[in-house]
Design a protein around this motif. Structure first.
Motif, PDB file in Angstrom:
ATOM      1  N   TYR A 186       5.923  -0.558  -3.598  1.00  0.00           N
ATOM      2  CA  TYR A 186       4.940   0.270  -4.304  1.00  0.00           C
ATOM      3  C   TYR A 186       4.196   1.155  -3.314  1.00  0.00           C
ATOM      4  CZ  TYR A 186       5.971  -3.146  -7.861  1.00  0.00           C
ATOM      5  OH  TYR A 186       6.624  -3.947  -8.744  1.00  0.00           O
ATOM      6  N   VAL A 187       4.096   2.444  -3.644  1.00  0.00           N
ATOM      7  CA  VAL A 187       3.448   3.377  -2.730  1.00  0.00           C
ATOM      8  C   VAL A 187       1.998   2.987  -2.475  1.00  0.00           C
ATOM      9  CG1 VAL A 187       4.908   5.368  -3.172  1.00  0.00           C
ATOM     10  CG2 VAL A 187       2.970   4.900  -4.673  1.00  0.00           C
ATOM     11  N   ILE A 188       1.419   2.268  -3.450  1.00  0.00           N
ATOM     12  CA  ILE A 188       0.011   1.913  -3.316  1.00  0.00           C
ATOM     13  C   ILE A 188      -0.208   1.006  -2.102  1.00  0.00           C
ATOM     14  CG2 ILE A 188       0.196  -0.070  -4.846  1.00  0.00           C
ATOM     15  CD1 ILE A 188      -2.792   2.298  -4.642  1.00  0.00           C
ATOM     16  N   ALA A 189       0.816   0.243  -1.729  1.00  0.00           N
ATOM     17  CA  ALA A 189       0.641  -0.706  -0.629  1.00  0.00           C
ATOM     18  C   ALA A 189       0.339   0.021   0.675  1.00  0.00           C
ATOM     19  CB  ALA A 189       1.897  -1.570  -0.480  1.00  0.00           C
ATOM     20  N   ALA A 190       1.208   0.962   1.037  1.00  0.00           N
ATOM     21  CA  ALA A 190       1.015   1.667   2.308  1.00  0.00           C
ATOM     22  C   ALA A 190      -0.248   2.520   2.254  1.00  0.00           C
ATOM     23  CB  ALA A 190       2.233   2.547   2.594  1.00  0.00           C
ATOM     24  N   LEU A 193      -3.321   0.306   2.363  1.00  0.00           N
ATOM     25  CA  LEU A 193      -3.616  -0.189   3.711  1.00  0.00           C
ATOM     26  C   LEU A 193      -4.263   0.913   4.545  1.00  0.00           C
ATOM     27  CD1 LEU A 193      -3.351  -2.486   5.786  1.00  0.00           C
ATOM     28  CD2 LEU A 193      -1.177  -1.476   6.469  1.00  0.00           C
ATOM     29  N   ALA A 194      -3.708   2.131   4.425  1.00  0.00           N
ATOM     30  CA  ALA A 194      -4.277   3.254   5.171  1.00  0.00           C
ATOM     31  C   ALA A 194      -5.722   3.491   4.746  1.00  0.00           C
ATOM     32  CB  ALA A 194      -3.434   4.512   4.948  1.00  0.00           C
ATOM     33  N   VAL A 235      -3.524  10.086  10.942  1.00  0.00           N
ATOM     34  CA  VAL A 235      -2.475   9.211  11.464  1.00  0.00           C
ATOM     35  C   VAL A 235      -2.089   8.162  10.424  1.00  0.00           C
ATOM     36  CG1 VAL A 235      -1.937   7.477  13.209  1.00  0.00           C
ATOM     37  CG2 VAL A 235      -3.158   9.559  13.859  1.00  0.00           C
ATOM     38  N   ALA A 236      -3.084   7.501   9.822  1.00  0.00           N
ATOM     39  CA  ALA A 236      -2.814   6.399   8.903  1.00  0.00           C
ATOM     40  C   ALA A 236      -2.093   6.876   7.644  1.00  0.00           C
ATOM     41  CB  ALA A 236      -4.129   5.697   8.533  1.00  0.00           C
ATOM     42  N   LEU A 257       0.148  -5.182  12.806  1.00  0.00           N
ATOM     43  CA  LEU A 257      -1.118  -4.439  12.846  1.00  0.00           C
ATOM     44  C   LEU A 257      -2.309  -5.388  12.718  1.00  0.00           C
ATOM     45  CD1 LEU A 257      -0.303  -1.265  10.711  1.00  0.00           C
ATOM     46  CD2 LEU A 257      -0.554  -1.443  13.187  1.00  0.00           C
ATOM     47  N   VAL A 258      -2.178  -6.384  11.813  1.00  0.00           N
ATOM     48  CA  VAL A 258      -3.267  -7.343  11.648  1.00  0.00           C
ATOM     49  C   VAL A 258      -3.495  -8.102  12.955  1.00  0.00           C
ATOM     50  CG1 VAL A 258      -3.943  -9.489  10.507  1.00  0.00           C
ATOM     51  CG2 VAL A 258      -3.029  -7.592   9.156  1.00  0.00           C
TER      52      VAL A 258
END
Lengths: 408, 254
Positions: A186-190, A193-194, A235-236, A257-258
């Motif tokens: 799902y695009v919402i994930a990336a 996170l950004a 960047v994000a 990243l975490v």
């Protein structure tokens, strides 16, 4: 001695653009380069490879790149801790291979649940690190020798655990393999996170700035904070956009990243992290300040061993098997090189865990670009070697100019 | 009123060497006492006694009129004695705030409270009129005198009653020495008792109220800095006063 109201030696922070440029020039002169050289280097590398092959900056290649950096990058995070003490861990690669073998045996041969097997494998890595730390901190054997002995011993341990076959395949649809093959489609994930990262950064900056203003100590201008937030957002969200063009946010990248953000917080914002920097800067000063130096040293080697184990698990996950080659050959050297290329000093006391991320991006970009060009391994090693040398030269020079910049 | 710190008949022996014999020393609040002596006179041994690094074999340490035991460095700190050693023991890679608070960091819920530490650091440096380019630059890029002032400020965070300075101006240039001597005077002005160990008679004469001379592990006189000449102090250090005539007059006076 007469006292003038404004001491000429004070660094006066001017407002506005001239202030920034002056501050920037002072920092460059003083050898406080931060991540600047590696970021510039990364941009150059990307532009060069993109001009050679238009596939380089494709979504698929960059997405694969973001997963490929994770196994060695995790090992490199542990290496950063050791380098901050001014020490070295030559056994990290062998520990990662041994722990991957332990995981495979427990999970596949003995049928243990993957979660428990991972936990035990990381525990084995921690114990191996504890052994290094004990001999280094309590017996006084140089870390170079302790971990060299560990490198040999744990390589043997890895072969022994794997048994006569030498390779144990992990189920390709299993939990462990899923660590590096799972993508949040799902695009919402990336984007989420950004957005979370940018919002978090902005909130922390604003709250910190308000506290500084309330306390009457120097604070950043709002323009400065906005500028930093915008750079981070570009960047994000750029990364999120590209990841979404392919398969979405990789789970492995999220974990990495975490880990990087979390370890950076520990190093910069806790007493424990401050103690690590102090021991890396001046052991005698640390001791007199009441810091338990042996404890810090042992704990850092435990951290290094644990992250080596985690890195080994991700390496096994990436190829769905643990073999005699896992963690061998150049894995250790790449992990150390990544930390140094990313800006962590070999001389101790200076560095961040972000250097593991940035340095691995550089190394993996070179490897990926060369592979796209069909260049042989031989050239790839030589180029990576040159980049490493350049990084160490920058480190050495910036150290020297830091000393020279002392206002006497 | 009793002095803040009084050493009474302190003796210390290392194997065959009698390092200190019946040494007496008194320090009051708001007073700079210089401790001078030739190499091997017992200055370092006496510092170690006061700092709790090497407790005395015999003698009493009186703190504000009451007997006290200083067996460890933390005993000394708990009483209110801060020691700044000659090798400053600063972490070059940490900034000024980090060094000032090293080992005593202020935290809120386990997280370093950088704002509070920076605020207090700036206040502290301001009250001491210490000039440092920024409290956020690594100590490595400070001059020798600035490093010395950081080390001294660091010792003041616990609000000590006595500050022990071991050769604070050794290896410093003229201007930097002046900075450190200014700081010593400000410490006195704020009511701290200062014990200043130095080889430099000019520095000693400049800031000290009283000058205690050690010679061969014994007291060799305590002089008023205002009324004593440099020559008199040097002759006390070298033992030039210890001749037949002075011995005779001393014997006659007893």
């Amino acid at each position: 001695m007469s006292e003038s109201p404004v001491d000429p030696r004070l660094v006066v922070s001017e407002q506005g653009l001239t202030g920034y440029l002056g501050e920037f020039r002072r920092k460059v002169k003083g050898g406080e380069l931060g991540p600047l050289p590696v970021v510039i280097g990364l941009i150059v590398i990307w532009l060069v490879f993109q001009s050679l092959n238009s596939q380089f900056l494709s979504a698929q290649n960059l997405s694969n790149l973001s997963v490929d950096i994770v196994p060695t990058g995790l090992i490199s995070v542990g290496i950063v801790f050791v380098l901050l003490l001014g020490e070295i861990d030559l056994a990290a690669g062998a520990v990662s291979g041994a722990c991957a073998a332990v995981l495979a045996v427990l999970n596949v041969n003995m049928g243990m649940s993957p979660g428990l097997a991972i936990l035990l494998a990381v525990a084995v890595g921690a114990v191996l690190g504890l052994i290094h730390g004990f001999f280094f901190a309590k017996i006084g054997v140089p870390s170079f020798v302790v971990t060299l002995a560990g490198f040999l011993a744990w390589t043997g341990f890895q072969l022994w655990v794997l048994g006569p076959n030498g390779t144990i395949n992990l189920p390709s649809d299993g939990f462990v393999a899923g660590l590096t093959s799972t993508y949040f489609i799902y695009v919402i994930a990336a984007y989420g996170l950004a957005a979370l990262g940018v919002a978090g950064f902005l909130a922390v900056s604003l709250i910190g700035n308000n506290r500084r203003r309330a306390a009457g100590i120097p604070y950043r201008t709002t323009g400065d904070i906005v500028f930093r937030t915008v750079v981070l957002a570009v960047v994000a969200f750029g990364a999120a956009y590209i990841l979404n063009l392919y398969q979405g946010l990789p789970l492995a990248l999220l974990i990495f990243l975490v880990v990087v953000v979390g370890t950076d917080f520990v190093l910069r914002r806790t007493r424990y992290g401050r103690s690590i920097f102090a021991v890396g800067g001046n052991i005698e000063a640390a001791r007199r300040a009441g810091i338990n130096v042996p404890f810090i040293r042992i704990s850092v080697f435990v951290i290094s061993g644990s992250f080596a184990a985690v890195g080994g698990i991700f390496a096994a996950s990436r190829i769905s098997s643990a073999s005699q080659a896992t963690g061998q050959s150049n894995v250790l050297l790449m992990a150390i090189a990544a930390a140094v290329i990313g800006g962590t000093s070999l001389f101790g006391g200076r560095g961040t865990t972000y250097s593991a991320l940035l340095g691995m991006l550089v190394i993996q970009s070179i490897a990926s670009g060369m592979a796209l060009q069909g260049v042989s391994n031989s050239i790839q090693f030589m180029v990576t070697g040159a980049v490493l040398l350049a990084a160490v030269v920058i480190d050495s020079i910036s150290r020297r100019s830091q000393k020279a910049a002392g206002r006497a | 009123m009793a002095p803040v710190l009084a050493l009474e008949r302190i003796s210390k022996r290392f194997g065959a060497v009698q390092a200190l014999t019946d040494v007496e020393l008194e320090v009051d609040a708001g007073e700079v006492v210089a401790l001078v002596g030739d190499n091997g006179a017992g200055k370092s041994t006496l510092i170690k006694v006061i700092a709790g690094v090497g407790p005395p074999d015999e003698g009493r340490i009186m703190w504000e009129g009451r007997q006290a035991t200083i067996a460890t460095p933390s005993d000394a700190q708990a009483l209110g004695i801060a020691t700044v050693y000659q090798d400053l023991a600063l972490c070059d890679n940490l900034d000024v705030v980090g060094n000032l608070y090293l080992g005593n960091e202020m935290t809120t819920m386990g997280v370093l409270d950088e704002v509070a530490m920076e605020k207090r650091s700036r206040d502290l440096l301001e009250t001491l009129s210490i000039k440092i380019p920024s409290v956020r630059i690594p100590v490595a890029s400070l001059s020798g005198g600035q490093r010395q002032t950081v080390a001294i400020s660091r010792s003041l965070l616990g609000d000590p009653k006595i500050v022990l300075l071991d050769e604070p101006t050794a290896a410093l240039g003229v201007e930097q020495t002046a900075q450190v001597l200014d700081l010593v005077e400000r410490l006195r002005g704020q009511g701290h008792g200062v014990i200043l160990i130095s080889h430099n008679m000019v520095d000693v004469k400049a800031v000290a109220d009283r000058i205690a001379v050690l010679r061969l592990g014994r007291n060799n006189g305590v002089f008023d800095a205002k009324t004593t000449t440099q020559e008199e102090i040097i002759s006390a250090i070298t033992g030039a006063t210890d001749n037949a005539a002075s011995r005779r007059s001393r014997r006659l006076s007893e």
